[in-house]
Design an enzyme around this catalytic site. Structure first.
Site, mmCIF file in Angstrom:
data_model
loop_
_atom_site.group_PDB
_atom_site.id
_atom_site.type_symbol
_atom_site.label_atom_id
_atom_site.label_comp_id
_atom_site.label_asym_id
_atom_site.label_seq_id
_atom_site.Cartn_x
_atom_site.Cartn_y
_atom_site.Cartn_z
ATOM 1 N N GLU A 132 0.859 -1.200 0.000
ATOM 2 C CA GLU A 132 0.000 0.000 0.000
ATOM 3 C C GLU A 132 0.889 1.242 0.000
ATOM 4 O O GLU A 132 2.089 1.146 0.305
ATOM 5 C CB GLU A 132 -0.884 -0.008 1.250
ATOM 6 C CG GLU A 132 -1.801 -1.218 1.302
ATOM 7 C CD GLU A 132 -2.676 -1.250 2.552
ATOM 8 O OE1 GLU A 132 -2.486 -0.385 3.449
ATOM 9 O OE2 GLU A 132 -3.530 -2.131 2.627
ATOM 10 N N PRO A 133 0.318 2.411 -0.274
ATOM 11 C CA PRO A 133 1.145 3.623 -0.309
ATOM 12 C C PRO A 133 1.951 3.829 0.986
ATOM 13 O O PRO A 133 3.077 4.309 0.930
ATOM 14 C CB PRO A 133 0.125 4.737 -0.522
ATOM 15 C CG PRO A 133 -0.992 4.075 -1.258
ATOM 16 C CD PRO A 133 -1.054 2.669 -0.734
ATOM 17 N N GLU B 201 8.492 -9.538 -2.804
ATOM 18 C CA GLU B 201 8.353 -10.716 -1.911
ATOM 19 C C GLU B 201 9.297 -10.608 -0.711
ATOM 20 O O GLU B 201 9.740 -11.616 -0.163
ATOM 21 C CB GLU B 201 8.626 -12.022 -2.680
ATOM 22 C CG GLU B 201 7.596 -12.345 -3.738
ATOM 23 C CD GLU B 201 6.275 -12.797 -3.142
ATOM 24 O OE1 GLU B 201 5.301 -12.029 -3.273
ATOM 25 O OE2 GLU B 201 6.209 -13.881 -2.548
ATOM 26 N N GLY B 202 9.574 -9.372 -0.283
ATOM 27 C CA GLY B 202 10.456 -9.124 0.860
ATOM 28 C C GLY B 202 11.847 -8.740 0.394
ATOM 29 O O GLY B 202 12.499 -9.511 -0.317
ATOM 30 N N THR B 203 12.284 -7.543 0.788
ATOM 31 C CA THR B 203 13.589 -7.040 0.331
ATOM 32 C C THR B 203 14.739 -7.842 0.949
ATOM 33 O O THR B 203 14.532 -8.633 1.883
ATOM 34 C CB THR B 203 13.776 -5.563 0.745
ATOM 35 O OG1 THR B 203 13.783 -5.511 2.181
ATOM 36 C CG2 THR B 203 12.686 -4.657 0.204
ATOM 37 N N THR C 266 1.710 -6.827 -9.375
ATOM 38 C CA THR C 266 2.201 -7.488 -10.600
ATOM 39 C C THR C 266 1.050 -8.212 -11.298
ATOM 40 O O THR C 266 0.305 -8.951 -10.646
ATOM 41 C CB THR C 266 3.326 -8.487 -10.239
ATOM 42 O OG1 THR C 266 4.408 -7.748 -9.675
ATOM 43 C CG2 THR C 266 3.821 -9.249 -11.462
ATOM 44 N N GLY D 191 5.003 -1.203 2.916
ATOM 45 C CA GLY D 191 5.686 -2.111 1.999
ATOM 46 C C GLY D 191 6.237 -3.274 2.796
ATOM 47 O O GLY D 191 5.566 -4.274 3.018
ATOM 48 N N SER D 192 7.458 -3.104 3.280
ATOM 49 C CA SER D 192 8.094 -4.181 4.059
ATOM 50 C C SER D 192 7.274 -4.546 5.291
ATOM 51 O O SER D 192 7.163 -5.716 5.643
ATOM 52 C CB SER D 192 9.485 -3.741 4.506
ATOM 53 O OG SER D 192 10.279 -3.483 3.383
HETATM 54 C C1 LIG Z 1 8.031 -4.153 -9.996
HETATM 55 C C2 LIG Z 1 7.403 -4.400 -8.673
HETATM 56 C C3 LIG Z 1 6.454 -5.396 -8.563
HETATM 57 C C4 LIG Z 1 5.830 -5.624 -7.330
HETATM 58 N N1 LIG Z 1 4.834 -6.564 -7.246
HETATM 59 C C5 LIG Z 1 4.120 -6.669 -6.110
HETATM 60 C C6 LIG Z 1 2.960 -7.491 -6.054
HETATM 61 O O1 LIG Z 1 2.609 -8.208 -6.991
HETATM 62 N N2 LIG Z 1 2.225 -7.467 -4.907
HETATM 63 C C7 LIG Z 1 2.565 -6.702 -3.836
HETATM 64 O O2 LIG Z 1 1.848 -6.719 -2.844
HETATM 65 N N3 LIG Z 1 3.667 -5.929 -3.850
HETATM 66 C C8 LIG Z 1 4.441 -5.885 -4.955
HETATM 67 N N4 LIG Z 1 5.537 -5.063 -5.003
HETATM 68 C C9 LIG Z 1 5.908 -4.281 -3.809
HETATM 69 C C10 LIG Z 1 7.131 -4.840 -3.117
HETATM 70 O O3 LIG Z 1 6.844 -6.056 -2.487
HETATM 71 C C11 LIG Z 1 7.607 -3.738 -2.134
HETATM 72 O O4 LIG Z 1 8.153 -2.715 -2.928
HETATM 73 C C12 LIG Z 1 8.628 -4.256 -1.159
HETATM 74 O O5 LIG Z 1 8.033 -5.124 -0.233
HETATM 75 C C13 LIG Z 1 9.314 -3.116 -0.393
HETATM 76 O O6 LIG Z 1 8.393 -2.238 0.124
HETATM 77 P P1 LIG Z 1 8.567 -0.667 -0.105
HETATM 78 O O7 LIG Z 1 8.810 -0.451 -1.564
HETATM 79 O O8 LIG Z 1 7.430 0.028 0.514
HETATM 80 O O9 LIG Z 1 9.903 -0.305 0.644
HETATM 81 P P2 LIG Z 1 10.094 0.000 2.197
HETATM 82 O O10 LIG Z 1 9.438 -1.036 3.018
HETATM 83 O O11 LIG Z 1 9.690 1.424 2.448
HETATM 84 O O12 LIG Z 1 11.651 -0.155 2.344
HETATM 85 C C14 LIG Z 1 12.580 0.809 1.852
HETATM 86 C C15 LIG Z 1 13.986 0.326 2.213
HETATM 87 O O13 LIG Z 1 14.095 0.185 3.653
HETATM 88 C C16 LIG Z 1 14.491 -1.146 3.991
HETATM 89 N N5 LIG Z 1 13.826 -1.563 5.222
HETATM 90 C C17 LIG Z 1 12.503 -1.529 5.503
HETATM 91 N N6 LIG Z 1 12.267 -2.007 6.753
HETATM 92 C C18 LIG Z 1 13.464 -2.379 7.247
HETATM 93 C C19 LIG Z 1 13.898 -2.949 8.486
HETATM 94 N N7 LIG Z 1 13.020 -3.269 9.445
HETATM 95 N N8 LIG Z 1 15.228 -3.172 8.662
HETATM 96 C C20 LIG Z 1 16.128 -2.880 7.689
HETATM 97 N N9 LIG Z 1 15.770 -2.313 6.510
HETATM 98 C C21 LIG Z 1 14.475 -2.077 6.290
HETATM 99 C C22 LIG Z 1 14.028 -1.989 2.817
HETATM 100 O O14 LIG Z 1 14.760 -3.187 2.729
HETATM 101 C C23 LIG Z 1 14.296 -1.063 1.631
HETATM 102 O O15 LIG Z 1 15.659 -1.125 1.277
HETATM 103 C C24 LIG Z 1 6.206 -4.852 -6.195
HETATM 104 C C25 LIG Z 1 7.194 -3.873 -6.320
HETATM 105 C C26 LIG Z 1 7.780 -3.631 -7.524
HETATM 106 C C27 LIG Z 1 8.815 -2.555 -7.627
#
Ligand SMILES: Cc1cc2nc3c(=O)[nH]c(=O)nc-3n(C[C@H](O)[C@H](O)[C@H](O)COP(=O)(O)OP(=O)(O)OC[C@H]3O[C@@H](n4cnc5c(N)ncnc54)[C@H](O)[C@@H]3O)c2cc1C
Length: 402
Positions: free
Chosen positions: A136-137, A379-381, A167, A140-141
């Site tokens: 959601e906006p 699927e989790g960074t 996706t 993410g993580s």
């Molecule tokens: C091309 C694409 C396809 C996608 N497809 C899907 C989909 O099909 N369905 C869906 O639901 N989502 C999808 N996503 C979303 C994707 O799963 C999220 O982008 C991802 O989980 C990271 O969330 P965020 O972008 O909000 O980053 P954030 O959570 O804001 O993280 C930003 C940075 O901070 C780091 N970080 C965050 N929390 C911590 C912590 N506790 N400790 C250390 N570091 C941390 C992260 O690793 C990252 O480097 C997609 C994204 C992209 C770009």
């Protein structure tokens, strides 16, 4: 004990997946990288072929994940559908990861359905293409903090919220949407709902432009009083605070090894092409001599291959454990972390090794470097996988180690 040889019974599947990747994906790779948001119509024929294979017990896409244990063998090692899918996914992504993600009926939502749906739901959604909407906006993580709500109204749930980066969201028949039944009850109240794409109030806001996997559509949705039948809730409607997030998180144990497989497939494509270019340039890669006695390019190449092998073995282990009904969250995250990072490193180092040839569009090396980055994000960074691994190894809960 884990057996690292590819089981003989999967040899034909691996071969077929490789052939499909070579004949359908590779020739269309550049075309759909450039024609972003255009549906790759060539995939329809391949999808029909795969449907035929699945019906015959084969199949090779993200959506075909099954819970372990469908095989008849009661004890001993079981090499089942998770390993089979992993191997197929590696081959397909050797062809093109963006096109694999665009394959009809092979979405991550299909994997979610396969992981948590009951038998009736499995039957109902058979043959449907399902995307997955968690992000959601503002979330993410930290997927446990989602804000999309689901409120019971008779036989229906009413969903409100916003979902981004979905996706295949535009092309799929339905989307598995995560929503909370009660935010005050935390993660345990998060449930997944299958929402048909044509449900009133389920509005496609836009498609994203991206660095890589440009063949795959990435959608942003708004949910405005979307009514879904109560039977569309996957798994149990009960809020079990003891179980917490376990229900929905089960999906990741199956899908993370597959995302690792995607990275492994792309990285292997890069390594093969780089090796061809190095050999063409007269660089000899010798497996009988220590790397440090060889040229810098050959030594780098050997190091990249070793890194690739480590990722490959971890992914095999995670899938094998799922097939053998062993809890594999730790191994799934290890595989995803290792393969996600190695995939990015290897593909970028391959661009570097090939120099200007690698950077130009004359080969696919630059594209693979762009495509692989997402596999270390969705699927989790990388950081989240490491966090999960640390929690598991140290025996800490998510509130103890954030
Ligand atoms: C091309 C694409 C396809 C996608 N497809 C899907 C989909 O099909 N369905 C869906 O639901 N989502 C999808 N996503 C979303 C994707 O799963 C999220 O982008 C991802 O989980 C990271 O969330 P965020 O972008 O909000 O980053 P954030 O959570 O804001 O993280 C930003 C940075 O901070 C780091 N970080 C965050 N929390 C911590 C912590 N506790 N400790 C250390 N570091 C941390 C992260 O690793 C990252 O480097 C997609 C994204 C992209 C770009």
């Amino acid at each position: 004990m884990i057996n690292l040889e590819v089981p003989r019974k999967f040899a034909q599947l691996v071969d077929q997946a490789h052939q499909a990747a070579a004949e359908f994906f590779r020739p269309n790779s550049r075309k759909y990288d450039q024609a972003e948001h255009t549906y790759p119509k060539e995939l329809d024929m391949l999808a029909a072929l795969l449907d035929g294979l699945s019906a015959a017990g084969g199949g090779a896409g993200a959506g075909g994940v099954r819970r372990g244990g469908t095989e008849k063998k009661a004890d001993g090692n079981r090499n089942g559908s998770n390993l089979q899918l992993l191997l197929g996914t590696i081959e397909m992504c050797w062809g093109d990861v963006g096109l694999l993600l665009s394959m009809p009926r092979q979405g991550l939502g299909n994997a979610a359905i396969a992981s948590v749906a009951n038998d009736e739901q499995l039957k109902r959604y058979e043959g449907k293409w399902a995307a997955m909407a968690i992000t959601e906006p503002d979330t993410g993580s930290d997927s446990g903090a989602i804000r999309t709500t689901a409120v019971r109204d008779g036989d229906y749930y009413v969903l409100n919220g916003e979902k981004i980066f979905v996706t295949s969201g535009e092309r799929a028949d339905c989307v598995v949407v995560w929503a909370t039944l009660d935010r005050s009850l935390g993660k345990a109240a998060i449930k997944s709902f299958v929402v048909d794409r044509d449900t009133p109030g389920f509005e496609l806001v836009r498609l994203e432009h991206k660095l890589g996997i440009r063949a795959s559509d990435t959608a942003h949705f708004r949910l405005d009083n979307v009514r879904v039948h109560k039977d569309n809730l996957l798994g149990s409607p009960e809020i079990n605070t003891e179980q917490g997030f376990a229900g929905v998180m089960q999906t990741f144990d199956n899908t993370r090894p597959l995302v690792a497989a995607m990275a492994i497939g792309v990285a292997r494509a890069s390594l093969e092409e780089t090796r061809r270019l190095l050999e063409e340039a007269g660089v000899d890669i010798d497996y009988d001599r220590p790397a440090f006695t060889q040229s810098a390019a050959a030594a780098t190449y050997l190091q990249l291959e070793a890194d690739w092998e480590a990722a490959y073995l971890l992914a095999l282990e995670a899938a094998w454990m799922a097939d053998n009904r062993k809890p594999n969250s730790l191994q799934a995250s290890m595989a995803k972390a290792k393969a996600g990072r190695s995939g990015s490193d290897i593909t970028l180092r391959c661009v570097e090794l090939a120099g200007s040839v690698g950077y130009g569009e004359g080969t696919l090396l630059e594209k693979w470097a762009r495509d692989s980055k997402i596999l270390d994000i969705f699927e989790g960074t990388q950081q989240i996988q490491q966090l999960i691994v640390a929690r598991r190894l140290l025996g800490k809960s998510s509130s103890e180690l954030k």
